[in-house]
Design an enzyme around this catalytic site. Sequence first.
Site, PDB file in Angstrom:
ATOM      1  N   HIS A 112       0.162  86.120   8.364  1.00 24.64           N
ATOM      2  CA  HIS A 112       1.125  87.232   8.318  1.00 24.64           C
ATOM      3  C   HIS A 112       2.303  87.105   9.274  1.00 24.64           C
ATOM      4  O   HIS A 112       3.180  87.961   9.280  1.00 24.64           O
ATOM      5  CB  HIS A 112       0.424  88.566   8.612  1.00 24.64           C
ATOM      6  CG  HIS A 112       0.076  88.736  10.069  1.00 24.64           C
ATOM      7  ND1 HIS A 112      -1.004  88.137  10.643  1.00 24.64           N
ATOM      8  CD2 HIS A 112       0.692  89.413  11.059  1.00 24.64           C
ATOM      9  CE1 HIS A 112      -1.057  88.448  11.924  1.00 24.64           C
ATOM     10  NE2 HIS A 112      -0.029  89.221  12.216  1.00 24.64           N
TER      11      HIS A 112
HETATM   12  C1  UD1 Z   1       3.070  93.618  13.194  1.00 26.23           C
HETATM   13  C2  UD1 Z   1       3.340  93.028  14.576  1.00 26.23           C
HETATM   14  C3  UD1 Z   1       2.541  91.763  14.750  1.00 26.23           C
HETATM   15  C4  UD1 Z   1       1.064  92.004  14.479  1.00 26.23           C
HETATM   16  C5  UD1 Z   1       0.894  92.650  13.113  1.00 26.23           C
HETATM   17  C6  UD1 Z   1      -0.546  93.009  12.904  1.00 26.23           C
HETATM   18  C7  UD1 Z   1       5.589  93.377  15.504  1.00 26.23           C
HETATM   19  C8  UD1 Z   1       6.899  92.739  15.789  1.00 26.23           C
HETATM   20  N1  UD1 Z   1       4.745  92.676  14.731  1.00 26.23           N
HETATM   21  O1  UD1 Z   1       3.513  92.688  12.240  1.00 26.23           O
HETATM   22  O2  UD1 Z   1       2.667  91.314  16.088  1.00 26.23           O
HETATM   23  O3  UD1 Z   1       0.395  90.767  14.507  1.00 26.23           O
HETATM   24  O4  UD1 Z   1       1.682  93.846  13.051  1.00 26.23           O
HETATM   25  O5  UD1 Z   1      -0.888  93.082  11.567  1.00 26.23           O
HETATM   26  O6  UD1 Z   1       5.338  94.465  15.943  1.00 26.23           O
HETATM   27  N2  UD1 Z   1       3.677  96.990   5.577  1.00 26.23           N
HETATM   28  C9  UD1 Z   1       3.124  97.841   4.654  1.00 26.23           C
HETATM   29  N3  UD1 Z   1       2.262  98.807   5.092  1.00 26.23           N
HETATM   30  C10 UD1 Z   1       1.929  98.949   6.393  1.00 26.23           C
HETATM   31  C11 UD1 Z   1       2.511  98.088   7.330  1.00 26.23           C
HETATM   32  C12 UD1 Z   1       3.385  97.110   6.912  1.00 26.23           C
HETATM   33  O7  UD1 Z   1       3.375  97.743   3.459  1.00 26.23           O
HETATM   34  O8  UD1 Z   1       1.128  99.826   6.724  1.00 26.23           O
HETATM   35  C13 UD1 Z   1       4.608  95.918   5.106  1.00 26.23           C
HETATM   36  C14 UD1 Z   1       6.050  96.398   5.005  1.00 26.23           C
HETATM   37  O9  UD1 Z   1       6.621  95.741   3.930  1.00 26.23           O
HETATM   38  C15 UD1 Z   1       6.641  95.873   6.306  1.00 26.23           C
HETATM   39  C16 UD1 Z   1       5.885  94.581   6.536  1.00 26.23           C
HETATM   40  O10 UD1 Z   1       4.578  94.843   6.050  1.00 26.23           O
HETATM   41  O11 UD1 Z   1       8.026  95.664   6.220  1.00 26.23           O
HETATM   42  C17 UD1 Z   1       5.815  94.163   7.985  1.00 26.23           C
HETATM   43  O12 UD1 Z   1       5.297  95.217   8.795  1.00 26.23           O
HETATM   44  P1  UD1 Z   1       5.624  95.282  10.386  1.00 26.23           P
HETATM   45  O13 UD1 Z   1       4.828  96.342  11.027  1.00 26.23           O
HETATM   46  O14 UD1 Z   1       7.086  95.301  10.594  1.00 26.23           O
HETATM   47  O15 UD1 Z   1       5.170  93.879  10.919  1.00 26.23           O
HETATM   48  P2  UD1 Z   1       3.786  93.120  10.739  1.00 26.23           P
HETATM   49  O16 UD1 Z   1       4.029  91.864  10.010  1.00 26.23           O
HETATM   50  O17 UD1 Z   1       2.750  94.032  10.217  1.00 26.23           O
HETATM   51  N1  UDP Z   2      -8.605  92.286  10.294  1.00 23.91           N
HETATM   52  C1  UDP Z   2      -9.229  93.191   9.433  1.00 23.91           C
HETATM   53  N2  UDP Z   2      -9.057  93.028   8.084  1.00 23.91           N
HETATM   54  C2  UDP Z   2      -8.312  92.018   7.556  1.00 23.91           C
HETATM   55  C3  UDP Z   2      -7.677  91.114   8.442  1.00 23.91           C
HETATM   56  C4  UDP Z   2      -7.841  91.285   9.795  1.00 23.91           C
HETATM   57  O1  UDP Z   2      -9.926  94.098   9.867  1.00 23.91           O
HETATM   58  O2  UDP Z   2      -8.197  91.937   6.337  1.00 23.91           O
HETATM   59  C5  UDP Z   2      -8.752  92.484  11.729  1.00 23.91           C
HETATM   60  C6  UDP Z   2      -9.218  91.271  12.511  1.00 23.91           C
HETATM   61  O3  UDP Z   2     -10.625  91.213  12.549  1.00 23.91           O
HETATM   62  C7  UDP Z   2      -8.605  91.490  13.882  1.00 23.91           C
HETATM   63  C8  UDP Z   2      -7.316  92.208  13.559  1.00 23.91           C
HETATM   64  O4  UDP Z   2      -7.451  92.742  12.250  1.00 23.91           O
HETATM   65  O5  UDP Z   2      -9.402  92.349  14.675  1.00 23.91           O
HETATM   66  C9  UDP Z   2      -6.171  91.221  13.615  1.00 23.91           C
HETATM   67  O6  UDP Z   2      -5.037  91.795  13.105  1.00 23.91           O
HETATM   68  P1  UDP Z   2      -3.792  90.930  12.656  1.00 23.91           P
HETATM   69  O7  UDP Z   2      -4.223  89.568  12.280  1.00 23.91           O
HETATM   70  O8  UDP Z   2      -3.085  91.747  11.661  1.00 23.91           O
HETATM   71  O9  UDP Z   2      -2.884  90.934  13.965  1.00 23.91           O
HETATM   72  P2  UDP Z   2      -2.800  90.009  15.262  1.00 23.91           P
HETATM   73  O10 UDP Z   2      -4.132  89.971  15.909  1.00 23.91           O
HETATM   74  O11 UDP Z   2      -2.289  88.683  14.839  1.00 23.91           O
HETATM   75  O12 UDP Z   2      -1.780  90.713  16.078  1.00 23.91           O
END
Ligand code: UD1
Ligand code: UDP
Length: 358
Positions: A203
């Site tokens: 992601h």
């Molecule tokens: C964010 C964090 C990242 C973390 C990740 C965990 C930042 C800069 N990034 O990245 O460090 O690892 O969360 O998963 O803060 N979206 C949905 N529904 C949701 C959330 C997101 O549809 O509930 C989609 C939207 O299209 C959005 C995209 O995901 O634009 C990215 O979401 P965003 O929260 O900006 O960044 P993440 O990639 O989730």
């Molecule tokens: N995780 C989850 N369901 C999923 C993928 C990840 O519960 O389908 C959990 C995972 O076990 C970990 C956390 O989400 O605890 C990690 O989140 P993510 O990879 O989105 O973010 P990051 O750790 O890279 O910031």
Amino acid sequence: MKIATIFGTRPEIIKLSTLIPQLDIEFEQILIHTGQHYSYQMDKIFFEELSLRDCDYTLNIGSGSHAYQTGKMLIQLENVLLHEKPDIVLVQGDTNSTLAGALAASKLQIPVAHVESGCRSFDRRMPEEINRILVDQISNYLFAPDENAYNNLTSLECIPSEKVFLVGNTSVDACLRAMKLFNEKTLNDYSLEKGKYILFTLHRQENTRFEELNEILMALNTISKKIKVLFPVHLRTRKVIIEHKIKIEDNVILTDPLGYKDFMGLLTNSKLVMTDSGGIQEEAVILNIPCLILRDNTEWMGYVEKGKNIILGTSYQKIVEIVNDLLDNKEKVDKIRKIKVQINEGATESIISILKKI
Ligand code: UD1
Ligand code: UDP
């Protein structure tokens, strides 16, 4: 003492899940959710599974560019903090919610406590790396998860050691609790057999531009000729796959993002995990599953140095070569699993006891 805990994404909810109930017991706690993650599978499901109470404030910020999202959070968080007047603001990790929480507090002269402080990938192209550095610079209580993080803060960045506490990682506490709750039926739901599939997640911003994502998924398609793959797709990644109609082979099972209990169970029963997630790298070590990192660097280098996790990179050729080699050589996987790494429980308790002395 009144503590405002600010968070907004899936990993923050999970990694704060053991701390939040304890903070409620020991202090007056205000829970503030920025709403950065808002879809049921990225947010509410974890409150339900981990029995977390409702938040006092949900700001519904949602998605957007970095500046838009962080700026909107700052404005709304400032209002809440001015109204609630907490003695400390507590944030976790490295997301835009973490940065906005710490910055809003710091500008109001409210001391900041940062959980999972000091992690560094030394790659400033990552938005998370910028967030980590900035948050640590303005934090007053820095809770480091491991020695590398502690040394990054005290030696490399010259943060006074009185502010830095080596406490371990709350994700260990969360993970050990969740693995007991897995329902074996989930393996049947996806027609998977223990030890006979790869778990895959992706992601990061750097990996979800079309060219990069396509190259990694083509490698996954090739690997899937040898072994089944389960791929719970982050919503950011799903959007790009759909928009560019990226073709994914049938032996790669696509699902919505999973709940934590299911994800932990599916990780525990997998042969290998391939991921660019930070949290999953740690969980793989806790559950003793070899973890192949789809990045060129990591902020969890301690595990790579010990040979427990492997940096795979993101090129088609390297991914296919290394993963196929591991699939063909069972003894290599066994060797990784035999490497011993110390896992320390109890970060949650240590943080509480430090906060109680303030
Ligand atoms: C964010 C964090 C990242 C973390 C990740 C965990 C930042 C800069 N990034 O990245 O460090 O690892 O969360 O998963 O803060 N979206 C949905 N529904 C949701 C959330 C997101 O549809 O509930 C989609 C939207 O299209 C959005 C995209 O995901 O634009 C990215 O979401 P965003 O929260 O900006 O960044 P993440 O990639 O989730
Ligand atoms: N995780 C989850 N369901 C999923 C993928 C990840 O519960 O389908 C959990 C995972 O076990 C970990 C956390 O989400 O605890 C990690 O989140 P993510 O990879 O989105 O973010 P990051 O750790 O890279 O910031």
